[in-house]
Design an enzyme around this catalytic site. Structure first.
Site, PDB file in Angstrom:
ATOM      1  N   ARG A   1      -1.300  14.610  12.847  1.00 43.66           N
ATOM      2  CA  ARG A   1      -0.562  14.182  11.636  1.00 43.66           C
ATOM      3  C   ARG A   1      -0.075  15.445  10.914  1.00 43.66           C
ATOM      4  NH1 ARG A   1      -1.619   8.835  10.187  1.00 43.66           N
ATOM      5  NH2 ARG A   1       0.236   8.961   8.871  1.00 43.66           N
TER       6      ARG A   1
ATOM      7  N   LYS B   1       0.853  -1.205   0.000  1.00 42.90           N
ATOM      8  CA  LYS B   1       0.000   0.000   0.000  1.00 42.90           C
ATOM      9  C   LYS B   1       0.881   1.244   0.000  1.00 42.90           C
ATOM     10  CE  LYS B   1      -1.792   1.612   4.078  1.00 42.90           C
ATOM     11  NZ  LYS B   1      -1.625   3.039   4.350  1.00 42.90           N
ATOM     12  N   ASN B   2       1.892   1.252   0.898  1.00 45.51           N
ATOM     13  CA  ASN B   2       2.684   2.478   1.067  1.00 45.51           C
ATOM     14  C   ASN B   2       3.741   2.663  -0.003  1.00 45.51           C
ATOM     15  OD1 ASN B   2       1.050   3.082   3.148  1.00 45.51           O
ATOM     16  ND2 ASN B   2       2.465   2.420   4.752  1.00 45.51           N
TER      17      ASN B   2
ATOM     18  N   ASP C   1       4.262   0.193  12.281  1.00 48.73           N
ATOM     19  CA  ASP C   1       3.055  -0.423  11.713  1.00 48.73           C
ATOM     20  C   ASP C   1       2.904  -1.881  12.138  1.00 48.73           C
ATOM     21  OD1 ASP C   1       3.151   1.325   8.489  1.00 48.73           O
ATOM     22  OD2 ASP C   1       2.597   1.956  10.522  1.00 48.73           O
TER      23      ASP C   1
ATOM     24  N   CYS D   1      -5.582   7.961   9.071  1.00 48.12           N
ATOM     25  CA  CYS D   1      -5.599   7.416  10.438  1.00 48.12           C
ATOM     26  C   CYS D   1      -5.543   8.571  11.443  1.00 48.12           C
ATOM     27  CB  CYS D   1      -4.378   6.549  10.686  1.00 48.12           C
ATOM     28  SG  CYS D   1      -4.366   5.101   9.678  1.00 48.12           S
TER      29      CYS D   1
ATOM     30  N   ARG E   1      -9.091  -0.303   3.886  1.00 50.05           N
ATOM     31  CA  ARG E   1      -8.195   0.737   3.364  1.00 50.05           C
ATOM     32  C   ARG E   1      -6.864   0.099   2.983  1.00 50.05           C
ATOM     33  NH1 ARG E   1      -6.626   4.995   7.358  1.00 50.05           N
ATOM     34  NH2 ARG E   1      -5.230   5.499   5.643  1.00 50.05           N
TER      35      ARG E   1
HETATM   36  C1  EPZ Z   1       4.162   6.725   6.696  1.00 53.96           C
HETATM   37  O1  EPZ Z   1       3.365   7.733   7.268  1.00 53.96           O
HETATM   38  C2  EPZ Z   1       3.214   5.557   6.478  1.00 53.96           C
HETATM   39  N1  EPZ Z   1       2.119   5.983   5.615  1.00 53.96           N
HETATM   40  C3  EPZ Z   1       2.652   5.126   7.831  1.00 53.96           C
HETATM   41  O2  EPZ Z   1       1.847   3.991   7.614  1.00 53.96           O
HETATM   42  C4  EPZ Z   1       3.801   4.735   8.751  1.00 53.96           C
HETATM   43  O3  EPZ Z   1       3.262   4.418  10.018  1.00 53.96           O
HETATM   44  C5  EPZ Z   1       4.758   5.923   8.881  1.00 53.96           C
HETATM   45  O4  EPZ Z   1       5.216   6.320   7.579  1.00 53.96           O
HETATM   46  C6  EPZ Z   1       5.964   5.595   9.728  1.00 53.96           C
HETATM   47  O5  EPZ Z   1       6.603   4.455   9.209  1.00 53.96           O
HETATM   48  C7  EPZ Z   1       2.317   6.058   4.282  1.00 53.96           C
HETATM   49  O6  EPZ Z   1       3.395   5.793   3.774  1.00 53.96           O
HETATM   50  C8  EPZ Z   1       1.135   6.483   3.476  1.00 53.96           C
HETATM   51  P1  EPZ Z   1       5.963  10.058   8.979  1.00 53.96           P
HETATM   52  P2  EPZ Z   1       3.927   9.218   7.329  1.00 53.96           P
HETATM   53  O7  EPZ Z   1       5.911  11.327   8.206  1.00 53.96           O
HETATM   54  O8  EPZ Z   1       4.907   9.445   6.262  1.00 53.96           O
HETATM   55  C9  EPZ Z   1       5.702  13.402  12.249  1.00 53.96           C
HETATM   56  C10 EPZ Z   1      -0.141   2.831   7.640  1.00 53.96           C
HETATM   57  O9  EPZ Z   1      -0.754   2.316   8.558  1.00 53.96           O
HETATM   58  N2  EPZ Z   1       5.610  14.387  11.164  1.00 53.96           N
HETATM   59  O10 EPZ Z   1       7.157   9.165   8.818  1.00 53.96           O
HETATM   60  O11 EPZ Z   1       2.764  10.129   7.441  1.00 53.96           O
HETATM   61  C11 EPZ Z   1       4.505  12.476  12.327  1.00 53.96           C
HETATM   62  O12 EPZ Z   1       3.469  13.070  13.090  1.00 53.96           O
HETATM   63  C12 EPZ Z   1       0.442   4.177   7.818  1.00 53.96           C
HETATM   64  O13 EPZ Z   1       0.089   2.326   6.517  1.00 53.96           O
HETATM   65  C13 EPZ Z   1       5.676  15.735  11.505  1.00 53.96           C
HETATM   66  O14 EPZ Z   1       5.784  16.087  12.674  1.00 53.96           O
HETATM   67  O15 EPZ Z   1       4.696   9.197   8.704  1.00 53.96           O
HETATM   68  C14 EPZ Z   1       5.088  11.264  13.012  1.00 53.96           C
HETATM   69  O16 EPZ Z   1       5.094  11.477  14.418  1.00 53.96           O
HETATM   70  C15 EPZ Z   1       0.113   4.738   9.183  1.00 53.96           C
HETATM   71  N3  EPZ Z   1       5.601  16.664  10.515  1.00 53.96           N
HETATM   72  C16 EPZ Z   1       6.534  11.230  12.526  1.00 53.96           C
HETATM   73  O17 EPZ Z   1       6.805  12.525  11.957  1.00 53.96           O
HETATM   74  C17 EPZ Z   1       5.496  16.326   9.200  1.00 53.96           C
HETATM   75  O18 EPZ Z   1       5.468  17.225   8.343  1.00 53.96           O
HETATM   76  C18 EPZ Z   1       6.763  10.196  11.433  1.00 53.96           C
HETATM   77  O19 EPZ Z   1       5.744  10.406  10.498  1.00 53.96           O
HETATM   78  C19 EPZ Z   1       5.435  14.947   8.877  1.00 53.96           C
HETATM   79  C20 EPZ Z   1       5.498  14.001   9.873  1.00 53.96           C
END
Ligand code: EPZ
Length: 420
Positions: A124, A23-24, A308, A118, A401
Site C-alpha cells: 500500500r 466509510k470512505n 471493493d 488492509c 472496521r
Molecule cells: C481507496 O484506497 C479506498 N480506501 C479503498 O477502499 C479502495 O479499494 C481504493 O481507494 C480503490 O478504489 C479509502 O478510501 C480509505 P488508491 P486508496 O490510492 O486510496 C496504488 C476499502 O475496502 N498507490 O486508489 O488507498 C495502490 O497501491 C478500501 O474500503 C500507489 O502506488 O487506493 C493501488 O494499487 C480498500 N502509490 C492503486 O494505487 C500511492 O501513493 C490505487 O490505490 C497510492 C496508491
C-alpha cells in the site's frame, strides 16, 4: 476471547436493509478539523471501527469529538496540538494517511509511520503522496518504517498522478486548499466521495473546481471556516447488499437510503447476468431471478466496476451458470480469498495474481473461516449465507472496521447469524 460470527446458511432472505453513511467519505472529513478553528458537524456518520480510530486520532491531536446522537458528530479543535501521528492508530487504517497533509499545512511538520489497514496492496505505497507534498515544497525524510515531512509554507504546484489514486487525489486536493497559489492535479480519481469532499471544502471557503473529473484546480486560501456535512450513502455497502440478494436469490430484498446512481457499472452487469432489479431514487429492489448467467468483470477506477465489489461479485459468479473471468486490475492480493471460497466448494482457477476463472453454479459448504480483510470478509459472509451448513468466522474486527451492525441488519432480512 475474540468474538466470532456463526452463520447457518441457506435461510431464505427477504425484507429491507438500510445503507449507512459511506466509510470512505467520512474518513476524509475527520482530518479537515485540523485545518480550521470552527467546528465541523457530520451527519450520517457510520458507527464503525475505522471512524472510531479517526476520532481517537483527532482527540490525540487536541480536538473534542462530541457524539450528538443519531449518527451526528461535532468536532471542535480545543488546542493546537502538532504532534506525531500516534503509530498505533496509523497502523489500523489506511485513511490515517489523510491526516498528514492537514498537519503539514498547519504545523509545518508531521512525523508518521507507514499507514496500515488492509493488506490487499503489497505495501500500500504512499509514493504519490510524498511526491505531491515534495512538489508543494515539503522536505521528506524517509526513515526505517516512518516518515518526517517539514515545510515552511506549502506552495501550489502542478502534479500529475502516474496512477489514479483515490486518497492521493483527496489528500492533495485537501492540502492544496491552504497552500500559497494555484495547484493543478491531473489524472485524478473521480469517485463520488471526492466530489462530495470538494463540495464540503468549498462550503468551508476553499476554491476547488473540477472535482469528479481527471483535472482538479485548487486556489489556496488563508483559512477555512467550519461546516456541516451529510455523509453520502455507502455505495459499496449498497452494491454488496444487492449482490448478496442476487446470490441468495430466495426472496425480495429492498435496499434503502442509498444512491443507485453511484453504481452504474453494477447495473450494467446485472442487466447482462439476468438479475431482476428495480432502481428507485434512493432504493434498490432485488427480486428472485430465474437463472443468473456468468459474465466476465474487470475492476476499474470510478465510474468503472469498483474493486471493493469484486470479492462479492466473485461469490455471485460461483452461483452463476457458466464460466466467468474475474480480472482485478487495482490490487495485487485481492483475489487471494478465492482459496477459501474453493475450500467451501467453489470451482475457481487462479490464472495469475490478477485473474481468476470461476465456473458455476457450484454448491458451497460451511466451514471455519478467518477474515483476511474488509471486502474479502464480506464476500465470505455472503458465501456463508448461501452455503449449506454452519460457518464459523473469526477476526471479525476486519468486518467491523467498515460495516455497522452487520449481524443485526442481516438478521433483519432473515439470516441466521450470531455474534459470539
Ligand atoms: C481507496 O484506497 C479506498 N480506501 C479503498 O477502499 C479502495 O479499494 C481504493 O481507494 C480503490 O478504489 C479509502 O478510501 C480509505 P488508491 P486508496 O490510492 O486510496 C496504488 C476499502 O475496502 N498507490 O486508489 O488507498 C495502490 O497501491 C478500501 O474500503 C500507489 O502506488 O487506493 C493501488 O494499487 C480498500 N502509490 C492503486 O494505487 C500511492 O501513493 C490505487 O490505490 C497510492 C496508491
Amino acid at each position: 476471547m475474540e468474538s466470532k460470527f456463526v452463520i447457518n446458511g441457506q435461510k431464505p432472505l427477504s425484507g429491507t436493509i438500510k445503507v449507512k453513511g459511506a466509510k470512505n467519505a467520512a474518513l476524509k472529513v475527520f482530518p479537515l478539523a485540523l485545518m480550521m478553528d470552527e467546528p465541523i458537524k457530520m451527519i450520517n456518520v457510520p458507527d464503525i471501527e475505522d471512524c472510531h480510530r479517526a476520532q481517537e486520532m483527532l482527540v490525540a491531536l487536541g480536538h473534542e469529538v462530541k457524539d450528538l446522537g443519531g449518527s451526528v458528530m461535532q468536532i471542535q479543535r480545543k488546542s493546537k496540538v502538532c504532534v506525531n501521528l500516534p503509530a498505533d492508530l496509523v497502523n489500523k487504517f489506511r485513511a490515517a494517511v489523510m491526516f498528514v497533509g492537514p498537519l503539514l499545512a498547519t504545523c509545518g511538520e508531521v512525523y508518521f509511520p507507514h499507514p496500515g489497514g488492509c493488506v490487499i496492496g503489497a505495501t500500500r505505497p504512499i509514493d504519490m503522496f510524498l511526491d505531491g507534498f515534495a512538489k508543494m515544497g515539503a522536505k521528506a525524510e524517509i526513515l526505517e518504517n516512518s516518515y518526517r515531512l517539514t515545510a515552511k509554507k506549502l506552495r501550489g504546484a502542478k502534479i500529475f498522478f502516474p496512477k489514479v489514486t483515490v486518497t492521493g487525489t483527496e489528500s492533495l486536493m485537501t492540502t492544496a486548499c491552504l497552500a500559497q497559489g494555484e495547484t493543478i492535479l491531473e489524472n485524478c480519481a473521480m469517485e463520488p466521495e471526492i466530489s462530495a469532499l470538494a463540495d464540503l471544502l468549498n462550503r468551508m471557503g476553499a476554491k476547488i473546481s473540477g472535482a469528479g473529473t481527471p483535472t482538479i484546480k485548487i486556489t489556496g486560501v488563508d483559512k477555512l471556516g467550519g461546516g456541516e456535512y451529510k455523509i453520502i450513502p455507502d455505495r459499496i455497502e449498497a452494491g454488496t447488499f444487492a449482490i448478496l440478494a442476487a446470490a441468495s436469490n430466495s426472496g425480495e430484498i429492498i435496499i434503502e437510503d442509498c444512491e443507485p446512481a453511484h453504481l452504474g457499472a453494477l447495473w450494467a452487469l446485472f442487466d447482462k447476468i439476468g438479475v431482476n432489479y428495480e432502481l428507485g431514487k434512493s432504493s434498490i429492489k432485488i427480486k428472485p431471478s430465474a437463472k443468473i448467467l456468468a459474465e466476465d468483470v474487470v475492476t476499474h477506477e470510478y465510474p468503472g466496476f469498483a474493486t471493493d465489489l469484486q470479492s462479492a461479485y466473485t461469490v455471485l459468479m460461483t452461483q452463476a451458470h457458466g464460466s466467468s473471468l474475474i480480472h482485478e486490475t487495482i490490487y495485487d492480493r485481492r483475489l487471494l480469498f478465492t482459496d477459501t471460497l474453493t475450500q467451501m466448494g467453489a470451482d475457481i482457477i487462479m490464472a495469475d495474481p490478477h485473474r481468476a476463472v470461476v465456473n458455476g453454479p457450484t454448491k458451497l459448504y460451511g466451514r471455519k473461516l478467518v477474515i483476511p480483510d474488509l471486502r474479502a470478509g464480506i464476500a465470505l459472509i455472503i458465501a456463508a449465507l448461501i452455503a449449506k451448513g454452519k460457518t464459523e468466522i473469526s477476526n471479525i474486527y476486519q468486518i467491523e472496521r467498515g460495516y455497522e451492525d452487520l449481524a443485526g441488519r442481516l438478521k433483519n432480512i432473515g439470516a441466521d447469524i450470531q455474534k459470539i
